[in-house]
Enzyme design. Structure first.
Site, PDB file in Angstrom:
ATOM      1  N   LYS A 168      -2.294  -5.066  24.665  1.00 11.67           N
ATOM      2  CA  LYS A 168      -1.936  -3.887  23.875  1.00 11.67           C
ATOM      3  C   LYS A 168      -1.349  -2.809  24.790  1.00 11.67           C
ATOM      4  O   LYS A 168      -2.056  -2.255  25.628  1.00 11.67           O
ATOM      5  CB  LYS A 168      -3.176  -3.330  23.162  1.00 11.67           C
ATOM      6  CG  LYS A 168      -2.795  -2.280  22.123  1.00 11.67           C
ATOM      7  CD  LYS A 168      -3.936  -1.375  21.762  1.00 11.67           C
ATOM      8  CE  LYS A 168      -4.142  -0.248  22.736  1.00 11.67           C
ATOM      9  NZ  LYS A 168      -2.989   0.645  22.898  1.00 11.67           N
ATOM     10  N   GLY A 219      -6.047   2.776  32.668  1.00  8.83           N
ATOM     11  CA  GLY A 219      -5.837   4.041  31.965  1.00  8.83           C
ATOM     12  C   GLY A 219      -6.765   5.104  32.508  1.00  8.83           C
ATOM     13  O   GLY A 219      -7.186   5.046  33.672  1.00  8.83           O
ATOM     14  N   SER A 220      -7.105   6.051  31.663  1.00 11.05           N
ATOM     15  CA  SER A 220      -7.887   7.194  32.141  1.00 11.05           C
ATOM     16  C   SER A 220      -9.371   6.861  32.268  1.00 11.05           C
ATOM     17  O   SER A 220      -9.881   5.957  31.600  1.00 11.05           O
ATOM     18  CB  SER A 220      -7.719   8.365  31.170  1.00 11.05           C
ATOM     19  OG  SER A 220      -8.248   8.010  29.917  1.00 11.05           O
ATOM     20  N   THR A 223     -11.248   7.120  28.881  1.00 17.16           N
ATOM     21  CA  THR A 223     -11.181   5.928  28.023  1.00 17.16           C
ATOM     22  C   THR A 223     -11.978   4.782  28.644  1.00 17.16           C
ATOM     23  O   THR A 223     -12.615   3.998  27.926  1.00 17.16           O
ATOM     24  CB  THR A 223      -9.708   5.517  27.788  1.00 17.16           C
ATOM     25  OG1 THR A 223      -8.995   6.641  27.288  1.00 17.16           O
ATOM     26  CG2 THR A 223      -9.598   4.376  26.797  1.00 17.16           C
ATOM     27  N   GLY A 224     -11.982   4.694  29.959  1.00 19.16           N
ATOM     28  CA  GLY A 224     -12.779   3.655  30.627  1.00 19.16           C
ATOM     29  C   GLY A 224     -14.248   3.739  30.243  1.00 19.16           C
ATOM     30  O   GLY A 224     -14.913   2.725  29.996  1.00 19.16           O
ATOM     31  N   GLU A 241      -9.334  -0.062  35.813  1.00 11.67           N
ATOM     32  CA  GLU A 241      -8.502   0.616  36.825  1.00 11.67           C
ATOM     33  C   GLU A 241      -8.195   1.997  36.270  1.00 11.67           C
ATOM     34  O   GLU A 241      -7.396   2.131  35.356  1.00 11.67           O
ATOM     35  CB  GLU A 241      -7.212  -0.167  37.069  1.00 11.67           C
ATOM     36  CG  GLU A 241      -7.425  -1.540  37.679  1.00 11.67           C
ATOM     37  CD  GLU A 241      -7.860  -1.505  39.132  1.00 11.67           C
ATOM     38  OE1 GLU A 241      -7.846  -0.415  39.746  1.00 11.67           O
ATOM     39  OE2 GLU A 241      -8.225  -2.564  39.652  1.00 11.67           O
ATOM     40  N   CYS A 275      -0.998   6.262  39.346  1.00 13.61           N
ATOM     41  CA  CYS A 275      -2.441   6.416  39.574  1.00 13.61           C
ATOM     42  C   CYS A 275      -2.723   6.698  41.046  1.00 13.61           C
ATOM     43  O   CYS A 275      -3.596   7.484  41.376  1.00 13.61           O
ATOM     44  CB  CYS A 275      -3.190   5.177  39.101  1.00 13.61           C
ATOM     45  SG  CYS A 275      -2.579   3.640  39.781  1.00 13.61           S
ATOM     46  N   GLU A 371      -6.858  15.646  38.178  1.00 16.34           N
ATOM     47  CA  GLU A 371      -5.711  14.743  38.357  1.00 16.34           C
ATOM     48  C   GLU A 371      -4.538  15.300  37.547  1.00 16.34           C
ATOM     49  O   GLU A 371      -4.610  15.353  36.323  1.00 16.34           O
ATOM     50  CB  GLU A 371      -6.052  13.336  37.855  1.00 16.34           C
ATOM     51  CG  GLU A 371      -4.907  12.369  38.047  1.00 16.34           C
ATOM     52  CD  GLU A 371      -5.104  11.016  37.366  1.00 16.34           C
ATOM     53  OE1 GLU A 371      -5.724  10.965  36.295  1.00 16.34           O
ATOM     54  OE2 GLU A 371      -4.618  10.025  37.920  1.00 16.34           O
TER      55      GLU A 371
END
Ligand code: NAD
Length: 472
Positions: A168, A219-220, A223-224, A241, A275, A371
Site C-alpha cells: 500500500k 513512515g512516521s 504511525t509506527g 523504519e 529519513c 524532525e
C-alpha cells in the site's frame, strides 16, 4: 500515462472509489487512480493467502528469477516511471531517474540472495540445522518520499524469502506504485503480489488483519506506534523504519569549502524529505561562520522549481500538510530568535519553499528538536566535544548521523559514541542493498537490506534430528 488500477489476485481492477493525485509543483490534479475499499483490501489479503502455499514451495531459483524479471520491467519502463514520480512526488527528474535505477538495483541484489541455513550441531547422536522458512502474507506500507524505492525494499526480500505480499503506497503518491503493479501482473502467479491504494484509511485494517503474518512499514514514528498496537493481538512480525533527526557533527579541522557542499547535499536531497537526511548540524565555533556562510551561499544558489524543468535542484514539498508543517517550523525558528536565511514561500502555485539555513539555532528549540523533513537546516554552535555528543544523543530518534573531520580516527572515536543505527564518517546517506539499515531508539525496530534484512522476512526453524545408534 499507464492506467493506474489495483493489482488484486493477478488482475488489474478498478477501485471502488477514485483517488485524485495532485502534482505538488502546480497543485493541480494530474491523474486519477483506483482507490481500494476495505472489501477490496480483504480480497487482496485473501488472494495473497491463497497464493502462499504454492509460492512458498516454488524453488528459490524461480522466485529469484521472478524478482529479476520485475527489475527488468522497471528498467524497461524507467522513463515513464521517473516522469510519474516527478509529477506525483515533486523531486527533480534527475533524482526520480535515480530512484528508478536504485529500485532496479535493489531488486537485482535481492534476486541474488537466498535465506541461509546453518548446521549448529552434527555429531554421532544428533544433527541440528537452523533453517529459514517464509512467514506467509506480508503487508508493506510506505511513505511518500521515495514511493517506488521503498515499495521495492519490501517487495524484493518478501518474494525471494517465499512470502506473498500486499503493498500500500501513501495516498499522495500512489501512481508509480500502481504502475509497478501493472508491470508485475504477468510476472508472478495470481495473488503473489497485490498492490492497492487508499485514502489514508486502510492501514489499520491491513495491519490488524489476522491473516497477515508480518508488516514491513516505512513512515512516521507516530504511525509506527499505531501499527505496533494493531499488530499486537496476533503478535505480528514487524519491521518499522521510522523517522530520524540525524546529526552532522563538524569538527574544527575540516576543509570548509570541501565539506559544505557534501553536507548541503545530505540535507537537501529530495527537498530535505529523506529519513536519513542531515537534519541538525553541530559546527565547531572556530569554523562556524565560514561553514554557515558557505551553506547559505549554496542555499541561495540552488534553483527551486518544478522538478520536471531542467536545472531544478530543489522541487516542491510533496504535499500541503508537509508544506504547512515546514513553514510553521521555520516561523518558530524566527520567533525563537534564530537568524533564518531563505525559507520563504515562492509566490506561485506549488508547495515551494526556498531552502533555509538557520544560524544560531538553540538546543531545545523546535527547529533543532523536531524532525523537519523539509528544506531547512539548523546550525548549532559547539566548543566542547563531550557536550556535542550529549546534545546529539539527546534526541529520542537514532536513525543515522555523521562526523566530519580531517582526522579519521578522531571522527571514528566520536562516531562510536553516537546512539544511531548508522554513523558515517566524512559522508552522509550513503546506503546500499548489502548494508544493513537499522534504526536505534524510536527510529525503528528491525533491519532492512542485507542478509539480516532478508532474514526479517523469514521464520527461524530448527530441525533437530536424533541419529540412529551406530551399528555395533
Ligand atoms: P506516515 O506515517 O503518515 O504515513 C506512512 C504510511 O502509513 C502511508 O502509506 C499511510 O497511508 C500509512 N498509514 C497512516 N496511518 C496508518 C495506520 N494507522 N496504520 C497503518 N498505516 C497507516 O508517514 P509520512 O508522513 O508519509 O512519511 C514521513 C515519515 O516517514 C518521516 O518521519 C520520515 O522520516 C519517515 N521515513 C522513514 C524512512 C526510514 O527508512 N526510516 C524512510 C522514509 C520515510
Amino acid at each position: 500515462m499507464t492506467d493506474c488500477k489495483l493489482l488484486i489476485n493477478g488482475a488489474l481492477v478498478d477501485g471502488d472509489a477514485a483517488l485524485d493525485v495532485v502534482n505538488p509543483a502546480s497543485e493541480e490534479v494530474f491523474t486519477t487512480v483506483a482507490q481500494a475499499s476495505e472489501s477490496q483490501a480483504a480480497q487482496a489479503i485473501a488472494a495473497a493467502k491463497a497464493a502462499f502455499p504454492a509460492w512458498s514451495r516454488t524453488p528459490i531459483e524461480e522466485r529469484q528469477a521472478a524478482v529479476n524479471a520485475i527489475a527488468d520491467a522497471v528498467r524497461d519502463n524507467a522513463d515513464e516511471l521517473a516522469r510519474t514520480l516527478t509529477a506525483e512526488q515533486g523531486k527533480p527528474l534527475v533524482e526520480a531517474r535515480g530512484e528508478v535505477a536504485w529500485s532496479e538495483g535493489y531488486l537485482r541484489h535481492y534476486a541474488s540472495m537466498a535465506p541461509e541455513s546453518r548446521v549448529v550441531q552434527d555429531d554421532e547422536t544428533t544433527r541440528v540445522e537452523v533453517r529459514r522458512t517464509p512467514l506467509g502474507v506480508v503487508v508493506g506500507i510506505v511513505a511518500w518520499n521515495f514511493p517506488l524505492l521503498l515499495a521495492c525494499w519490501k517487495l524484493g526480500p518478501a518474494l525471494v524469502a517465499g512470502n506473498t505480499i500486499v503493498i500500500k503506497p501513501a495516498p499522495t503518491t500512489p501512481a508509480a506504485t500502481l504502475m509497478l503493479g501493472a508491470l508485475i501482473k504477468d510476472i508472478v502467479p495470481a495473488g503473489v503480489v497485490n498492490i492497492i491504494a487508499d485514502d489514508n484509511d486502510l492501514g489499520p485494517y491491513l495491519t490488524g488483519h489476522p491473516d497477515v503474518a508480518k508488516v514491513s512499514f516505512t513512515g512516521s514514528a507516530e504511525t509506527g506506534r499505531k501499527i505496533m498496537k494493531s499488530g499486537a493481538d496476533t503478535l505480528k512480525r514487524l519491521t518499522l523504519e521510522l523517522g530520524g533527526n540525524d546529526v552532522a557533527i563538524v569538527l574544527d579541522d575540516v576543509n570548509v569549502a570541501e565539506t559544505a557542499p557534501k553536507i548541503f547535499d545530505a540535507a537537501f536531497l529530495n527537498c530535505g524529505q529523506v529519513c536519513m537526511a542531515a537534519k541538525r548540524v553541530y559546527v565547531h565555533d572556530t569554523i562556524y561562520e565560514d561553514m554557515a556562510g558557505e551553506l547559505t551561499r549554496l542555499a541561495d544558489e540552488a534553483v527551486v522549481d518544478d522538478g520536471a524543468n531542467q536545472g531544478t535542484r530543489i522541487g516542491p514539498l510533496q504535499n500541503r500538510a508537509q508544506y504547512e508543517k515546514v513553514s510553521d517550523l521555520i516561523q518558530s525558528a524566527r520567533d525563537e530568535g534564530a537568524t533564518v536565511s531563505g525559507g520563504d514561500r515562492l509566490d506561485r502555485p506549488g508547495y515551494f519553499i526556498k531552502p533555509a539555513i538557520v544560524r544560531d539555532a538553540a538546543q531545545g528549540s523546535r527547529i533543532v528538536d523536531e524532525e523537519q523533513f523539509g528544506p531547512v537546516l539548523p546550525l548549532i554552535r559547539f566548543e566542547n566535544e563531550e557536550d556535542v555528543i550529549l546534545q546529539a544523543n539527546a534526541s529520542p530518534y537514532g536513525l543515522g548521523g555523521s562526523v566530519w573531520s580531517g582526522d579519521q580516527s578522531r571522527a571514528e572515536a566520536i562516531a562510536e559514541r553516537i546512539d544511531a543505527g548508522t554513523v558515517w564518517v566524512n559522508q552522509h546517506i550513503t546506503i546500499g542493498p548489502h548494508i544493513p539499515m537499522a534504526g536505534a531508539k524510536q527510529s525503528g525496530i528491525g533491519i532492512e537490506q542485507s542478509k539480516e534484512g532478508l532474514e526479517e522476512f523469514t521464520q527461524m526453524k530448527v530441525i533437530n534430528i536424533a541419529k540412529p545408534p551406530a551399528a555395533a
